[in-house]
Write an enzyme that holds these catalytic residues in place. Structure first.
Site, short mmCIF file in Angstrom:
data_model
loop_
_atom_site.label_atom_id
_atom_site.label_comp_id
_atom_site.label_asym_id
_atom_site.label_seq_id
_atom_site.Cartn_x
_atom_site.Cartn_y
_atom_site.Cartn_z
N ASP A 291 0.86 -1.18 0.00
CA ASP A 291 0.00 0.00 0.00
C ASP A 291 0.90 1.23 0.00
O ASP A 291 2.09 1.14 0.33
CB ASP A 291 -0.90 -0.01 1.25
N HIS A 292 0.32 2.37 -0.37
CA HIS A 292 1.06 3.63 -0.29
C HIS A 292 0.80 4.28 1.06
O HIS A 292 -0.27 4.85 1.27
CB HIS A 292 0.60 4.58 -1.40
N HIS A 460 -5.21 4.03 0.22
CA HIS A 460 -6.24 3.14 -0.33
C HIS A 460 -5.84 2.57 -1.68
O HIS A 460 -6.65 2.50 -2.61
CB HIS A 460 -7.59 3.87 -0.40
N HIS A 461 -4.59 2.13 -1.75
CA HIS A 461 -4.06 1.52 -2.97
C HIS A 461 -3.52 0.13 -2.69
O HIS A 461 -2.37 -0.19 -3.02
CB HIS A 461 -2.95 2.40 -3.56
N PRO A 462 -4.30 -0.76 -2.07
CA PRO A 462 -3.78 -2.10 -1.75
C PRO A 462 -3.63 -2.95 -3.02
O PRO A 462 -4.48 -2.93 -3.91
CB PRO A 462 -4.85 -2.68 -0.83
#
Length: 529
Positions: A291-292, A460-462
């Site tokens: 994730d970021h 919210h970049h899983p």
């Protein structure tokens, strides 16, 4: 048991990938397609009005997940909104259209997935209002537009970044990602456009496409090494959707590995401990979670321009008349990509700027006008994991990102905070940053790192939990199970340098060709800057 009509393809998840797959597969009139979505149809008007999507947080249209306590974030649990509605997380995301860097895709090392091999799928999906170019497409289903809000503080952030010595750019998806500017957005005429709106809705009249909503899928039925059907529940009714050719999981980086494990594909010892039958011992399912990690700086100011005033009557009138103004804001209106240190081949920090005070991951209303901006670590070395908490399909999974387990990630995040503080001091931004609200106690190394741990949030970049080369092969087939693929962000083996919605759409575009046996689109030949 109802719903036992046989389909050629059954797709689980009607989000950013699943809606694309359903539309593209059903273009072939010789096949039948069933799309199964846990949530409702996307009729909620809060989806279409860009500023209103956070109203879906913690509702029945949000899976409403949280990480488990994160040791690197002072034991906090991090809120993880995920769309539970047609359109998926594209129904509530920030609509930023960013693909990532060329080196991201080349670094995957997967045949058919290099940057020049995947770029044609980005172009096929895109309808960019600026027109066609070697890096942009027109005529595709997905609208890509320039921002219509153009909040003064978001514009000032770009000016301040340039003042601080960073370059300006008008296209984060061109030959070179680096620089600061306004993001292009997945909007058309000031309204949200996601995969459901762009791809699925125009296909709904096809007789070979069935869309089933409000069905919580509980497992994939795997018999004699082959996926045969999808089983789920609609209220108290058990339903099953048999697949003659393939089941395709498009439930996202959290949902797809969870379903694989519930179906008996995962770490055998852990599945048996929960009383689940083991179909395939595959310990990599749910691992490699990336994730970021993002750290926001916040500043209060007295100017009545932040997004808390977006619904003032004058702004509502402007939106109704012209589809312009603050109601078209996507949140992170501007941003930029920078290198944390010299010698890096590509930027490793992404800045985003919101013309509002963002508190508690967006769950706490801001007390007044303000601005938030900060940086994400684009290529984190730390890896997390998703695991089952129970054998019950409705139980939320255990999610741990393990932020900053690798010290280099904390170093990069701290550098991002320092760059953000330097930007905040520039004259172009000073009128908005004179009252610090969420900043480190000082710029000492200890205080900056403590601030990072205390304030880190998910962007919210899983990705990565069903990675190519580990769980699936380069054609997205689950290794060891026939007739089962995964086609969503979970197959990304290494996180891309930017927002993940556009890459997820491109993955689904390519997956449709793989599933139908169509030839790959011709490779694009474009030069890097």
């Amino acid at each position: 048991m109802t719903g036992e009509h046989m389909y050629d393809y059954v797709i689980v998840g009607g989000g950013s990938a699943g809606s694309v797959l359903a539309a593209r597969l059903s273009e072939d009139p010789g096949v039948t397609v069933c799309l199964v979505e846990a949530g409702p149809a996307d009729h909620d008007p809060n989806i279409r009005v860009p500023i209103d999507s956070p109203k879906l947080f913690r509702t029945h249209q949000d899976w409403d997940l949280d990480s488990h306590p994160e040791a690197g974030a002072e034991g906090r649990r991090v809120y993880l909104p995920r769309g539970r509605v047609l359109g998926g997380s594209g129904a509530l995301n920030g609509m930023v259209y960013v693909r990532g860097a060329r080196s991201d895709y080349d670094g995957w090392g997967q045949p058919g997935w290099s940057y020049e091999e995947l770029l044609p799928y980005f172009l096929r999906s895109e309808d960019n209002e600026r027109g066609a170019s070697p890096f942009h497409g027109v005529g595709g289903p997905m609208a890509v537009s320039d921002a219509r809000s153009r909040n003064p503080s978001a514009l000032a952030f770009v000016d301040a970044a340039v003042e601080a010595g960073h370059r300006a750019t008008d296209d984060f998806n061109g030959p070179d990602q680096e620089g600061f500017g306004l993001f292009q957005l997945t909007q058309r005429d000031g309204e949200r456009v996601n995969s459901s709106i762009a791809f699925l809705r125009p296909a709904l009249s096809r007789p070979n496409l069935t869309v089933e909503t409000n069905v919580h899928v509980t497992r994939v039925v795997i018999e004699h090494g082959r996926a045969r059907a999808v089983r789920g529940r609609r209220l108290e009714e058990e339903v099953e959707f048999p697949a003659a050719r393939e089941v395709v999981l498009a439930a996202g980086a959290f949902g797809s590995p969870q379903l694989l494990m519930l179906s008996g594909v995962g770490d055998a010892d852990e599945l048996r401990a929960l009383g689940l039958d083991v179909v395939l011992d595959q310990p990599e399912v749910g691992r490699n979670l990336q994730d970021h990690p993002h750290v926001w700086l916040g500043f209060a100011h007295p100017h009545p321009i932040s997004l808390i005033s977006a619904r003032d009557p004058r702004n509502v009138e402007e939106y109704q008349a012209h589809r312009t103004g603050p109601l078209t804001s996507n949140g992170p209106e501007s941003g930029g990509f920078v290198r944390s240190r010299p010698g890096l081949a590509a930027p490793d920090l992404q800045f985003q700027c919101l013309p509002v005070l963002l508190l508690d991951g967006g769950l706490t209303p801001p007390p007044g006008h303000g601005i938030s901006f900060g940086a994400s670590v684009l290529r984190p070395l730390s890896r997390g994991r998703l695991a089952l908490a129970s054998d019950q399909p409705t139980a939320k999974p255990r999610i741990v990102f393990d932020y900053f387990a690798e010290p280099a990630d904390l170093d990069t995040a701290a550098t991002g905070v320092r760059i953000g503080l330097e930007i905040s001091r520039q004259s172009a931004l000073k009128t908005y940053t004179q009252t610090p609200y969420a900043v480190p106690d000082s710029e000492s190394d200890a205080d900056v790192r403590a601030f990072v741990r205390r304030h880190v949030q998910s962007l919210h970049h899983p990705v990565g939990t069903c990675a190519m080369g580990a769980v699936v092969d380069a054609e997205l087939r689950v290794r060891g199970v026939e007739g089962l693929r995964v086609a969503d962000a979970s197959v990304i083996p290494l996180l891309v340098s930017g927002n993940t919605n556009a890459p997820t759409v491109a993955i689904a575009e390519k997956a449709a060709d793989l599933i139908l046996g169509r030839p790959a689109l011709p490779r694009a030949s474009v030069a890097a800057a």
